[in-house]
Design a protein around this motif. Structure first.
Motif, mmCIF file in Angstrom:
data_model
loop_
_atom_site.group_PDB
_atom_site.id
_atom_site.type_symbol
_atom_site.label_atom_id
_atom_site.label_comp_id
_atom_site.label_asym_id
_atom_site.label_seq_id
_atom_site.Cartn_x
_atom_site.Cartn_y
_atom_site.Cartn_z
ATOM 1 N N GLU A 130 -11.088 0.669 -0.887
ATOM 2 C CA GLU A 130 -9.635 0.889 -0.995
ATOM 3 C C GLU A 130 -8.886 -0.426 -1.120
ATOM 4 O O GLU A 130 -7.921 -0.538 -1.886
ATOM 5 N N LEU A 182 -6.594 -1.416 -4.264
ATOM 6 C CA LEU A 182 -5.197 -1.804 -4.076
ATOM 7 C C LEU A 182 -4.910 -3.155 -4.730
ATOM 8 O O LEU A 182 -3.921 -3.293 -5.469
ATOM 9 N N GLU A 233 0.922 4.023 -2.978
ATOM 10 C CA GLU A 233 0.723 5.428 -2.642
ATOM 11 C C GLU A 233 1.917 6.272 -3.094
ATOM 12 O O GLU A 233 1.754 7.362 -3.655
ATOM 13 N N ILE A 236 -4.460 4.854 5.865
ATOM 14 C CA ILE A 236 -3.756 3.676 5.355
ATOM 15 C C ILE A 236 -3.738 2.525 6.356
ATOM 16 O O ILE A 236 -3.621 1.364 5.982
ATOM 17 N N ALA A 291 0.838 -1.204 0.000
ATOM 18 C CA ALA A 291 0.000 0.000 0.000
ATOM 19 C C ALA A 291 0.875 1.257 0.000
ATOM 20 O O ALA A 291 0.594 2.229 -0.716
ATOM 21 N N PHE A 301 -5.111 6.831 0.277
ATOM 22 C CA PHE A 301 -5.914 6.223 1.333
ATOM 23 C C PHE A 301 -6.369 7.298 2.313
ATOM 24 O O PHE A 301 -5.598 8.191 2.650
ATOM 25 N N MET A 334 -7.975 0.508 6.018
ATOM 26 C CA MET A 334 -8.521 0.689 4.672
ATOM 27 C C MET A 334 -9.988 0.279 4.583
ATOM 28 O O MET A 334 -10.439 -0.657 5.243
#
Length: 423
Positions: free
Chosen positions: A236, A240, A219, A229, A215, A226, A232
Protein backbone atom coordinates in the motif's frame (compact mmCIF):
# COMPACT_ATOMS: atom_id res chain seq x y z
CA UNK A 1 35.42 61.00 80.44
CA UNK A 2 33.43 62.38 77.53
CA UNK A 3 36.36 61.45 75.28
CA UNK A 4 36.36 57.89 76.71
CA UNK A 5 32.60 57.52 76.21
CA UNK A 6 32.87 58.91 72.69
CA UNK A 7 35.63 56.43 71.88
CA UNK A 8 33.64 53.59 73.47
CA UNK A 9 30.52 54.49 71.46
CA UNK A 10 32.55 54.48 68.23
CA UNK A 11 34.01 51.08 69.16
CA UNK A 12 30.56 49.58 69.92
CA UNK A 13 29.11 51.03 66.72
CA UNK A 14 31.96 49.65 64.64
CA UNK A 15 31.72 46.28 66.39
CA UNK A 16 27.98 45.99 65.73
CA UNK A 17 28.49 47.03 62.12
CA UNK A 18 31.25 44.46 61.64
CA UNK A 19 29.15 41.84 63.39
CA UNK A 20 26.32 42.59 60.99
CA UNK A 21 28.67 42.27 58.05
CA UNK A 22 29.97 39.02 59.47
CA UNK A 23 26.42 37.69 59.91
CA UNK A 24 25.55 38.71 56.36
CA UNK A 25 28.73 37.07 55.12
CA UNK A 26 27.84 33.91 57.01
CA UNK A 27 24.40 33.85 55.34
CA UNK A 28 25.65 34.95 51.92
CA UNK A 29 26.55 31.51 50.57
CA UNK A 30 22.99 30.31 51.24
CA UNK A 31 21.41 33.39 49.66
CA UNK A 32 23.54 33.35 46.54
CA UNK A 33 23.33 29.58 46.10
CA UNK A 34 19.53 29.57 46.09
CA UNK A 35 18.95 29.66 42.32
CA UNK A 36 15.82 28.91 40.34
CA UNK A 37 15.33 25.35 39.15
CA UNK A 38 15.79 25.12 35.40
CA UNK A 39 13.40 22.91 33.44
CA UNK A 40 14.39 22.07 29.85
CA UNK A 41 11.44 21.42 27.53
CA UNK A 42 11.95 19.94 24.09
CA UNK A 43 9.05 20.20 21.66
CA UNK A 44 7.26 21.96 18.81
CA UNK A 45 6.06 25.49 18.09
CA UNK A 46 2.53 24.29 18.84
CA UNK A 47 2.97 24.52 22.62
CA UNK A 48 6.43 25.98 23.17
CA UNK A 49 5.36 29.59 22.83
CA UNK A 50 7.00 32.55 24.54
CA UNK A 51 3.77 33.74 26.20
CA UNK A 52 3.35 30.31 27.80
CA UNK A 53 6.97 30.23 28.95
CA UNK A 54 6.78 33.65 30.57
CA UNK A 55 3.47 32.97 32.33
CA UNK A 56 4.60 29.59 33.67
CA UNK A 57 7.88 31.03 34.96
CA UNK A 58 6.03 33.84 36.72
CA UNK A 59 3.50 31.47 38.29
CA UNK A 60 5.90 28.69 39.27
CA UNK A 61 9.07 30.56 40.13
CA UNK A 62 11.21 28.32 37.93
CA UNK A 63 13.33 28.97 34.86
CA UNK A 64 12.08 27.38 31.64
CA UNK A 65 14.19 26.68 28.57
CA UNK A 66 12.21 25.86 25.42
CA UNK A 67 13.86 24.12 22.46
CA UNK A 68 11.80 23.67 19.31
CA UNK A 69 12.50 21.38 16.39
CA UNK A 70 10.70 19.62 13.54
CA UNK A 71 9.00 16.29 14.16
CA UNK A 72 11.72 13.93 12.94
CA UNK A 73 14.50 15.94 14.63
CA UNK A 74 12.59 15.94 17.91
CA UNK A 75 12.15 12.20 18.08
CA UNK A 76 15.73 11.58 17.04
CA UNK A 77 17.13 13.87 19.74
CA UNK A 78 14.78 12.60 22.45
CA UNK A 79 15.59 8.94 21.80
CA UNK A 80 19.33 9.55 21.46
CA UNK A 81 20.01 12.17 24.13
CA UNK A 82 17.48 11.82 26.98
CA UNK A 83 19.93 13.63 29.29
CA UNK A 84 19.52 16.80 27.20
CA UNK A 85 15.87 17.42 28.08
CA UNK A 86 13.56 17.09 31.10
CA UNK A 87 10.14 17.22 29.43
CA UNK A 88 9.21 16.36 25.86
CA UNK A 89 6.12 17.84 24.19
CA UNK A 90 4.81 16.45 20.92
CA UNK A 91 2.08 14.03 19.79
CA UNK A 92 1.02 10.47 20.52
CA UNK A 93 2.68 9.19 17.36
CA UNK A 94 6.05 9.63 19.11
CA UNK A 95 5.16 7.64 22.24
CA UNK A 96 5.87 4.11 21.06
CA UNK A 97 9.26 5.14 19.71
CA UNK A 98 10.23 7.00 22.91
CA UNK A 99 9.02 4.20 25.16
CA UNK A 100 10.78 1.46 23.22
CA UNK A 101 13.99 3.50 23.26
CA UNK A 102 13.74 3.80 27.08
CA UNK A 103 13.98 7.58 26.69
CA UNK A 104 11.07 8.41 29.02
CA UNK A 105 9.92 7.31 32.47
CA UNK A 106 6.41 6.63 33.81
CA UNK A 107 4.41 9.55 35.20
CA UNK A 108 2.53 8.86 38.43
CA UNK A 109 -1.11 9.93 38.29
CA UNK A 110 -1.24 10.46 42.06
CA UNK A 111 1.07 13.44 41.53
CA UNK A 112 -1.25 14.99 38.93
CA UNK A 113 -3.61 17.41 40.66
CA UNK A 114 -6.27 17.37 37.93
CA UNK A 115 -6.04 13.75 36.78
CA UNK A 116 -9.68 12.99 37.62
CA UNK A 117 -10.85 15.94 35.51
CA UNK A 118 -9.24 14.65 32.29
CA UNK A 119 -11.97 13.67 29.86
CA UNK A 120 -12.78 10.52 27.89
CA UNK A 121 -11.06 11.56 24.66
CA UNK A 122 -7.78 10.98 26.46
CA UNK A 123 -8.82 8.05 28.64
CA UNK A 124 -11.22 6.16 26.35
CA UNK A 125 -10.54 7.50 22.86
CA UNK A 126 -13.96 8.98 22.23
CA UNK A 127 -15.80 12.11 23.35
CA UNK A 128 -19.17 10.37 23.74
CA UNK A 129 -20.08 6.67 23.94
CA UNK A 130 -21.56 6.93 20.43
CA UNK A 131 -18.60 8.67 18.75
CA UNK A 132 -16.24 6.61 16.57
CA UNK A 133 -12.79 6.05 18.03
CA UNK A 134 -11.10 6.30 14.64
CA UNK A 135 -8.30 4.21 13.20
CA UNK A 136 -4.80 4.18 14.65
CA UNK A 137 -3.29 5.19 17.96
CA UNK A 138 -6.20 6.69 19.88
CA UNK A 139 -4.49 8.04 23.03
CA UNK A 140 -5.96 5.54 25.49
CA UNK A 141 -4.33 2.66 23.62
CA UNK A 142 -0.84 3.84 24.58
CA UNK A 143 -1.51 5.90 27.71
CA UNK A 144 -1.17 3.39 30.55
CA UNK A 145 2.00 1.60 31.54
CA UNK A 146 1.01 -2.04 32.04
CA UNK A 147 2.34 -4.38 34.71
CA UNK A 148 4.67 -6.04 32.18
CA UNK A 149 6.13 -2.67 31.10
CA UNK A 150 4.20 -2.46 27.85
CA UNK A 151 1.74 0.32 26.94
CA UNK A 152 -1.98 -0.39 26.92
CA UNK A 153 -5.47 0.67 27.93
CA UNK A 154 -5.72 -0.76 31.48
CA UNK A 155 -5.26 1.89 34.16
CA UNK A 156 -2.37 1.18 36.56
CA UNK A 157 -1.60 4.58 38.08
CA UNK A 158 1.44 4.96 35.84
CA UNK A 159 1.10 6.65 32.47
CA UNK A 160 3.48 7.25 29.59
CA UNK A 161 2.40 10.85 28.98
CA UNK A 162 0.32 13.69 30.39
CA UNK A 163 -2.78 14.08 28.19
CA UNK A 164 -3.28 17.77 27.56
CA UNK A 165 -3.59 19.63 24.21
CA UNK A 166 -5.47 17.97 21.34
CA UNK A 167 -7.41 18.76 18.20
CA UNK A 168 -8.63 17.48 14.88
CA UNK A 169 -6.66 18.56 11.81
CA UNK A 170 -7.49 18.91 8.15
CA UNK A 171 -6.49 21.45 5.52
CA UNK A 172 -6.96 25.16 5.03
CA UNK A 173 -7.99 26.82 1.80
CA UNK A 174 -8.15 30.42 0.60
CA UNK A 175 -11.78 31.22 -0.22
CA UNK A 176 -10.67 34.08 -2.50
CA UNK A 177 -9.40 31.32 -4.81
CA UNK A 178 -11.37 28.17 -3.93
CA UNK A 179 -15.16 28.45 -3.50
CA UNK A 180 -16.23 27.79 0.07
CA UNK A 181 -17.55 24.28 0.57
CA UNK A 182 -20.10 22.80 2.93
CA UNK A 183 -18.69 21.21 6.12
CA UNK A 184 -19.00 17.40 6.20
CA UNK A 185 -20.79 17.45 2.82
CA UNK A 186 -18.63 18.85 0.03
CA UNK A 187 -15.31 19.69 1.70
CA UNK A 188 -13.02 16.76 0.96
CA UNK A 189 -9.44 15.59 1.50
CA UNK A 190 -9.55 14.86 -2.23
CA UNK A 191 -9.10 18.58 -2.91
CA UNK A 192 -5.39 18.22 -2.06
CA UNK A 193 -4.94 16.11 -5.20
CA UNK A 194 -7.48 17.91 -7.38
CA UNK A 195 -5.84 18.95 -10.72
CA UNK A 196 -7.79 22.23 -10.51
CA UNK A 197 -5.38 23.40 -7.81
CA UNK A 198 -2.24 22.27 -9.63
CA UNK A 199 0.81 24.19 -8.41
CA UNK A 200 -1.11 25.72 -5.50
CA UNK A 201 -0.97 22.84 -2.99
CA UNK A 202 1.36 22.39 0.00
CA UNK A 203 1.69 19.57 2.51
CA UNK A 204 3.19 19.44 6.00
CA UNK A 205 6.71 17.98 5.90
CA UNK A 206 6.16 15.57 8.78
CA UNK A 207 6.35 11.94 7.65
CA UNK A 208 3.86 10.58 10.20
CA UNK A 209 1.35 13.34 9.41
CA UNK A 210 1.78 14.29 5.78
CA UNK A 211 1.51 10.68 4.66
CA UNK A 212 -1.97 10.44 6.19
CA UNK A 213 -3.13 13.71 4.63
CA UNK A 214 -2.09 12.44 1.21
CA UNK A 215 -3.41 8.93 1.81
CA UNK A 216 -6.80 10.40 2.75
CA UNK A 217 -6.65 12.51 -0.43
CA UNK A 218 -5.83 9.53 -2.62
CA UNK A 219 -8.59 7.47 -1.02
CA UNK A 220 -11.13 10.30 -1.35
CA UNK A 221 -10.38 10.58 -5.08
CA UNK A 222 -10.80 6.84 -5.60
CA UNK A 223 -7.14 6.38 -6.55
CA UNK A 224 -6.66 3.55 -4.06
CA UNK A 225 -8.05 1.97 -0.89
CA UNK A 226 -6.44 0.80 2.36
CA UNK A 227 -7.20 -2.20 4.54
CA UNK A 228 -6.16 -0.07 7.55
CA UNK A 229 -5.13 3.46 6.66
CA UNK A 230 -3.40 3.87 10.04
CA UNK A 231 -1.11 0.88 9.44
CA UNK A 232 -0.35 0.55 5.74
CA UNK A 233 1.28 -2.49 4.24
CA UNK A 234 4.47 -2.26 2.19
CA UNK A 235 2.41 -2.79 -0.96
CA UNK A 236 0.00 0.00 0.00
CA UNK A 237 2.86 2.38 0.78
CA UNK A 238 4.44 1.64 -2.60
CA UNK A 239 1.14 2.15 -4.39
CA UNK A 240 0.51 5.43 -2.58
CA UNK A 241 3.94 6.85 -3.38
CA UNK A 242 3.70 5.75 -6.99
CA UNK A 243 0.58 7.94 -7.20
CA UNK A 244 2.21 10.83 -5.36
CA UNK A 245 5.36 10.69 -7.48
CA UNK A 246 3.28 11.35 -10.60
CA UNK A 247 1.76 14.44 -8.99
CA UNK A 248 5.17 15.60 -7.77
CA UNK A 249 6.79 15.27 -11.20
CA UNK A 250 3.90 17.22 -12.71
CA UNK A 251 4.73 20.02 -10.21
CA UNK A 252 1.35 19.70 -8.49
CA UNK A 253 2.89 20.65 -5.12
CA UNK A 254 4.09 24.18 -4.42
CA UNK A 255 5.99 23.20 -1.30
CA UNK A 256 6.29 21.26 1.95
CA UNK A 257 6.25 23.33 5.13
CA UNK A 258 8.20 22.57 8.31
CA UNK A 259 6.65 24.94 10.85
CA UNK A 260 3.41 26.78 11.54
CA UNK A 261 4.96 30.18 10.69
CA UNK A 262 6.14 28.77 7.36
CA UNK A 263 2.63 27.49 6.58
CA UNK A 264 1.28 30.97 7.30
CA UNK A 265 3.87 32.48 4.96
CA UNK A 266 2.91 30.01 2.21
CA UNK A 267 -0.71 31.11 2.47
CA UNK A 268 -0.27 34.87 2.97
CA UNK A 269 2.30 35.14 0.15
CA UNK A 270 -0.24 33.46 -2.17
CA UNK A 271 2.27 30.72 -2.89
CA UNK A 272 -0.51 28.24 -2.16
CA UNK A 273 -4.30 28.28 -2.11
CA UNK A 274 -4.78 25.00 -0.22
CA UNK A 275 -2.57 23.04 2.12
CA UNK A 276 -2.25 20.89 5.22
CA UNK A 277 -2.68 23.27 8.15
CA UNK A 278 -2.76 23.38 11.91
CA UNK A 279 -5.28 25.54 13.71
CA UNK A 280 -2.81 28.28 14.84
CA UNK A 281 -1.74 28.73 11.22
CA UNK A 282 -5.33 29.24 10.10
CA UNK A 283 -5.88 31.71 12.94
CA UNK A 284 -2.72 33.66 12.04
CA UNK A 285 -3.51 33.77 8.32
CA UNK A 286 -6.99 35.10 9.04
CA UNK A 287 -5.50 37.67 11.41
CA UNK A 288 -3.29 38.84 8.54
CA UNK A 289 -6.27 39.32 6.26
CA UNK A 290 -6.21 36.14 4.18
CA UNK A 291 -9.62 34.38 4.26
CA UNK A 292 -8.61 30.82 5.11
CA UNK A 293 -11.29 28.25 5.92
CA UNK A 294 -10.31 25.22 7.98
CA UNK A 295 -12.11 22.36 6.26
CA UNK A 296 -14.40 19.81 7.89
CA UNK A 297 -13.80 16.93 5.45
CA UNK A 298 -16.70 14.63 4.70
CA UNK A 299 -14.30 11.68 5.08
CA UNK A 300 -13.49 12.69 8.66
CA UNK A 301 -10.60 14.40 10.41
CA UNK A 302 -7.07 13.35 11.17
CA UNK A 303 -6.97 13.66 14.95
CA UNK A 304 -3.99 14.19 17.20
CA UNK A 305 -3.34 14.27 20.91
CA UNK A 306 -0.52 16.18 22.52
CA UNK A 307 1.77 14.38 24.93
CA UNK A 308 4.02 15.67 27.67
CA UNK A 309 6.61 13.06 28.63
CA UNK A 310 9.31 12.98 31.28
CA UNK A 311 12.89 12.07 30.40
CA UNK A 312 14.24 8.96 32.09
CA UNK A 313 17.08 11.18 33.40
CA UNK A 314 14.75 13.69 35.12
CA UNK A 315 15.21 13.38 38.90
CA UNK A 316 15.23 15.31 42.19
CA UNK A 317 14.25 18.96 42.28
CA UNK A 318 13.97 19.07 38.48
CA UNK A 319 11.48 16.20 38.58
CA UNK A 320 9.42 18.08 41.18
CA UNK A 321 9.46 21.13 38.89
CA UNK A 322 8.37 18.92 35.99
CA UNK A 323 5.30 17.77 37.92
CA UNK A 324 4.59 21.40 38.90
CA UNK A 325 4.74 22.40 35.24
CA UNK A 326 2.46 19.55 34.17
CA UNK A 327 -0.06 20.51 36.85
CA UNK A 328 0.21 24.15 35.81
CA UNK A 329 -0.73 23.22 32.24
CA UNK A 330 -4.04 21.78 33.44
CA UNK A 331 -4.79 24.50 36.00
CA UNK A 332 -6.72 26.77 33.63
CA UNK A 333 -4.67 29.58 32.10
CA UNK A 334 -2.81 27.53 29.49
CA UNK A 335 -6.01 25.80 28.37
CA UNK A 336 -7.69 29.17 27.86
CA UNK A 337 -4.65 30.50 25.98
CA UNK A 338 -4.48 27.63 23.49
CA UNK A 339 -8.28 27.71 23.02
CA UNK A 340 -7.78 31.07 21.31
CA UNK A 341 -5.74 29.36 18.62
CA UNK A 342 -8.30 26.60 18.18
CA UNK A 343 -6.89 23.89 20.44
CA UNK A 344 -8.65 21.94 23.17
CA UNK A 345 -7.39 21.01 26.63
CA UNK A 346 -8.14 17.64 28.26
CA UNK A 347 -9.98 19.24 31.22
CA UNK A 348 -11.75 22.17 29.52
CA UNK A 349 -14.06 23.12 32.39
CA UNK A 350 -11.02 24.25 34.37
CA UNK A 351 -10.31 26.86 31.65
CA UNK A 352 -13.88 27.91 31.04
CA UNK A 353 -13.95 30.73 33.65
CA UNK A 354 -10.90 32.29 31.95
CA UNK A 355 -12.63 32.51 28.57
CA UNK A 356 -15.33 35.02 27.75
CA UNK A 357 -18.82 33.69 27.02
CA UNK A 358 -18.28 34.46 23.32
CA UNK A 359 -14.96 32.65 23.29
CA UNK A 360 -16.37 29.54 24.93
CA UNK A 361 -19.44 29.55 22.69
CA UNK A 362 -17.31 29.82 19.56
CA UNK A 363 -14.35 27.56 20.31
CA UNK A 364 -16.08 24.84 22.34
CA UNK A 365 -19.82 24.99 21.69
CA UNK A 366 -19.77 25.76 17.97
CA UNK A 367 -22.04 28.78 18.35
CA UNK A 368 -21.68 32.08 16.46
CA UNK A 369 -19.65 34.69 18.27
CA UNK A 370 -21.41 37.99 18.86
CA UNK A 371 -18.17 39.96 18.67
CA UNK A 372 -14.87 39.66 16.81
CA UNK A 373 -12.39 37.39 18.62
CA UNK A 374 -8.64 37.81 18.87
CA UNK A 375 -6.09 35.03 18.51
CA UNK A 376 -3.07 34.53 20.75
CA UNK A 377 -1.14 37.09 18.68
CA UNK A 378 -3.63 39.83 19.60
CA UNK A 379 -4.96 40.16 16.06
CA UNK A 380 -8.61 39.59 15.20
CA UNK A 381 -8.84 36.06 13.80
CA UNK A 382 -12.60 35.46 14.03
CA UNK A 383 -15.08 38.03 12.71
CA UNK A 384 -18.30 38.75 14.55
CA UNK A 385 -21.08 36.33 13.62
CA UNK A 386 -18.71 33.56 12.52
CA UNK A 387 -19.28 29.89 13.42
CA UNK A 388 -16.35 27.53 13.86
CA UNK A 389 -15.94 25.21 10.89
CA UNK A 390 -16.97 21.73 11.93
CA UNK A 391 -19.02 23.00 14.85
CA UNK A 392 -18.67 22.12 18.49
CA UNK A 393 -15.99 20.18 20.35
CA UNK A 394 -18.34 17.18 20.54
CA UNK A 395 -19.28 17.38 16.87
CA UNK A 396 -15.72 17.71 15.62
CA UNK A 397 -14.46 14.79 17.71
CA UNK A 398 -17.41 12.74 16.52
CA UNK A 399 -15.89 12.82 13.01
CA UNK A 400 -12.45 11.28 13.53
CA UNK A 401 -11.24 9.15 10.61
CA UNK A 402 -7.71 8.40 11.79
CA UNK A 403 -5.36 9.33 14.64
CA UNK A 404 -1.76 10.35 14.08
CA UNK A 405 0.05 7.03 14.38
CA UNK A 406 3.40 5.37 13.82
CA UNK A 407 2.86 2.44 11.48
CA UNK A 408 4.59 -0.89 11.79
CA UNK A 409 6.30 -0.07 8.48
CA UNK A 410 7.26 3.42 9.65
CA UNK A 411 10.94 3.11 8.70
CA UNK A 412 10.01 2.04 5.19
CA UNK A 413 7.45 4.83 4.85
CA UNK A 414 10.09 7.30 6.04
CA UNK A 415 12.47 6.23 3.28
CA UNK A 416 9.72 6.59 0.70
CA UNK A 417 8.74 10.01 2.10
CA UNK A 418 12.24 11.42 1.65
CA UNK A 419 12.45 9.86 -1.80
CA UNK A 420 9.18 11.64 -2.57
CA UNK A 421 10.51 14.99 -1.32
CA UNK A 422 13.63 14.69 -3.49
CA UNK A 423 11.83 13.54 -6.62
Amino acid sequence: MDSFNSTRRRFLTQSLTLAGVGLAAAKAPYVFAKTKTTLRVLGTHVTLQEEIRQKAMADLGIHLEFETKGEAELVQKATTYPHQFDLFEQWTDSIRTLWQANAIQPIKTDRLTYWKEINDISKKGRITPEAPIGAGDAPYKILNVQADGSLGSEFTGNISFLPYVHNVDSFGYNTDVIPKGVPYQTESWGWLLDPKWHGKVAVVNAPTIGIFDLALAAEANGLMTFADISNMTIAEIDQLFAILMKFKKQKHFAGFWNSVPQSVDFMTSKRVAIQSMFSPGVSSANGLGVPVTYAAPKEGYRAWHGVMCMSRECQGAVKDAAYDYMNWWLSGWAGAFIARQGYYISNPERSRPLLSANEWDYWYDGKPTQIALKGTDGRISVPAGDIRTGGSYVNRFSHVRVWNSVMENYEYSLDRWYEFLLA
